[in-house]
Design a protein around this motif. Structure first.
Motif, PDB file in Angstrom:
ATOM      1  N   HIS A   1      -2.079   0.297   3.364  1.00 22.44           N
ATOM      2  CA  HIS A   1      -3.181  -0.215   4.193  1.00 22.44           C
ATOM      3  C   HIS A   1      -4.531   0.059   3.540  1.00 22.44           C
ATOM      4  O   HIS A   1      -4.738   1.101   2.924  1.00 22.44           O
TER       5      HIS A   1
ATOM      6  N   ASP B   1      -4.748   9.096   2.644  1.00 26.82           N
ATOM      7  CA  ASP B   1      -4.225   8.197   3.679  1.00 26.82           C
ATOM      8  C   ASP B   1      -5.076   6.932   3.720  1.00 26.82           C
ATOM      9  O   ASP B   1      -6.000   6.841   4.489  1.00 26.82           O
ATOM     10  N   MET B   2      -4.718   5.885   2.910  1.00 26.41           N
ATOM     11  CA  MET B   2      -3.713   5.998   1.875  1.00 26.41           C
ATOM     12  C   MET B   2      -4.124   5.233   0.625  1.00 26.41           C
ATOM     13  O   MET B   2      -3.359   4.491   0.050  1.00 26.41           O
TER      14      MET B   2
ATOM     15  N   GLU C   1      -4.469  -0.592   9.831  1.00 25.11           N
ATOM     16  CA  GLU C   1      -3.360   0.301  10.201  1.00 25.11           C
ATOM     17  C   GLU C   1      -3.833   1.408  11.120  1.00 25.11           C
ATOM     18  O   GLU C   1      -3.129   1.828  12.023  1.00 25.11           O
ATOM     19  N   GLU C   2      -5.057   1.881  10.877  1.00 27.71           N
ATOM     20  CA  GLU C   2      -5.536   3.033  11.651  1.00 27.71           C
ATOM     21  C   GLU C   2      -5.940   2.643  13.067  1.00 27.71           C
ATOM     22  O   GLU C   2      -6.048   3.507  13.945  1.00 27.71           O
TER      23      GLU C   2
ATOM     24  N   GLU D   1       2.722   5.540   2.563  1.00 26.96           N
ATOM     25  CA  GLU D   1       1.910   6.503   3.297  1.00 26.96           C
ATOM     26  C   GLU D   1       2.071   7.863   2.624  1.00 26.96           C
ATOM     27  O   GLU D   1       3.034   8.109   1.897  1.00 26.96           O
TER      28      GLU D   1
HETATM   29 ZN   LIG Z   1      -2.036   5.777   6.791  1.00 27.11          ZN
END
Ligand SMILES: [Zn+2]
Length: 429
Positions: free
Chosen positions: A109, A138-139, A172-173, A200
């Protein structure tokens, strides 16, 4: 004696099978990772220094453009998938077509939790082993790992006819809603693939993730009879909504606990007049010490490893909520908009075995399954129903989501090599 001899041969054979070593082609792939490593670190630094907090759409797109340029050079077909419809920046996808071996979906992501107003904005090498930066672990380092593993494979001519899709989501977050829209392209890519690999952050050099728990939310709404407090517990007045909510939550606490199942009460609000908004998770309340409260709401999350475990917990919670105290009623609702489970399937365990064998062949020791209860949900969860999957293949580091986020530079190159070897071997199967 003969039996003993054949047993001995079997043991000898299996130890040879375990340590089959690396082929010349594989050695060439790993050498290409070595040769490109300085460039990979430079690319990482460049991308960490571009803020790509989920809601900084320009920043997410800018990081995506860097990947588009890099994958165009590798000869992948690239695309930017707009997510205007769900108010997010979009996703970057790259694809190489082919038919040899397993069809792979590699997941990363582009976004981070650090928005433009965060004080944490820059990549900084702290010493020979550690670098800090927003999203470095991350990431962003995982995304770079995918690119440089594939670059090494391409340069070694190792994957001329393999189908590989790279999916770097932009949210993604903080996934765009509804999930059915924001994860549609990821799911469609999975349906055309055999295996998904998630990059990840790694949970240690010797661990990979074969399972992730599902994450859903639930809301309990309890109603009691508004009355003067002097009558509480009487037949006519009953227990009120606060006691009934307490009873239910306490029974959840006492009766539901089991391995891999957790359930949290995030917010509880109760009194006579309650106004609560599920979306913002905020509310207002009023009441009096001498009024039996009419309404109590509890809103929480629940995580479970398999759908069977989740369904069983939902049933039990509903049952408890239905055994009401006098003059009260309760309703519990589960919201399935969250992350589905990535169950520890046989196929996932086989992938872990292939990774572990690659690791041993590189002289790096075996790789084991990480405890799923210790990891949160991730994008790979959305595709777990369609493909075998392995996650946690990215970089090692500390402090993800905090201003102390760092990456371990000592292990990064070896992890990239191991990922390249895993990808290669999967395309040979
Ligand atoms: Zn992540």
């Amino acid at each position: 004696m003969k039996k003993f001899a054949s047993l001995f041969l079997l043991i000898l054979w299996s130890s040879i099978a375990v340590a089959q070593g690396l082929s010349d082609k594989e050695k060439e792939i790993l050498n290409r990772v070595d040769a490109n490593h300085a460039e990979a670190l430079q690319f990482l630094e460049t991308n960490v220094n571009i803020n790509s907090g989920t809601m900084n759409f320009d920043g997410v797109r800018m990081v995506g453009e860097n990947y588009m340029e890099a994958y165009d050079k590798l000869g992948f077909e690239t695309s930017w998938i707009s997510q205007d419809e769900v108010n997010r920046a979009g996703h970057f996808f790259a694809e190489q077509q082919g038919s040899q071996g397993k069809k792979l979906l590699l997941i990363g992501h582009l976004d981070t939790v650090f928005e433009e107003d965060s004080p944490f904005q820059e990549y900084e090498v702290l010493n020979d082993s550690v670098a800090a930066g927003p999203g470095v672990n991350d990431m962003k380092a995982g995304n770079v790992m995918i690119l440089y593993a594939l670059k090494a494979l391409k340069e070694a001519g190792a994957i001329p006819d393999a189908q590989i899709i790279v999916a770097l989501t932009g949210d993604e977050e903080k996934a765009g809603s509804p999930i059915s829209k924001s994860r549609k392209d990821l799911v469609e890519a999975a349906k055309r693939s055999d295996v998904a690999l998630g990059f990840e952050t790694a949970s240690g050099f010797s661990y990979a993730t074969v399972a992730r728990r599902a994450s859903y939310s639930w809301k309990l709404e309890v109603t009691g009879k508004q009355a003067h407090s002097s009558g509480i517990f009487s037949e006519n007045t009953g227990a009120g909504s606060a006691y009934e909510a307490s009873r239910i939550l306490n029974r959840f606490y006492e009766e539901l606990q089991e391995e891999n199942l957790t359930y949290n009460v995030g917010v509880i609000i109760g009194g006579n007049e309650v106004d609560y908004d599920d979306e913002t998770i905020r509310g207002t309340v009023s009441g009096k010490t001498n009024i039996v409260p009419k309404k109590t709401i509890a809103h929480g999350g629940i995580r479970f490893l398999t759908q069977e475990q989740g369904d069983r917990a939902f049933q039990k919670m509903k049952g408890i909520a239905n055994e009401n105290l006098p003059q009260t009623s309760a309703k519990i609702t589960f919201y399935e908009g969250g992350y589905p489970p990535m169950e520890p399937t046989e196929g996932n365990m086989q992938l872990l075995e292939i990774l572990s064998e690659a690791s041993r062949d590189m002289g790096l020791g075996k790789v084991e399954a990480y405890d799923p209860a210790k990891r949160g949900a991730a994008d790979i969860s959305f595709v777990a129903n369609y493909v075998d999957g392995l996650d946690g293949l990215g970089a090692m580091g500390r402090g993800a989501h905090s201003p102390q986020e760092t990456i371990n530079l000592d292990t990064y190159k070896e992890l990239t090599k191991r990922a390249a070897l895993l990808i290669y071997r999967l395309t040979q199967k």
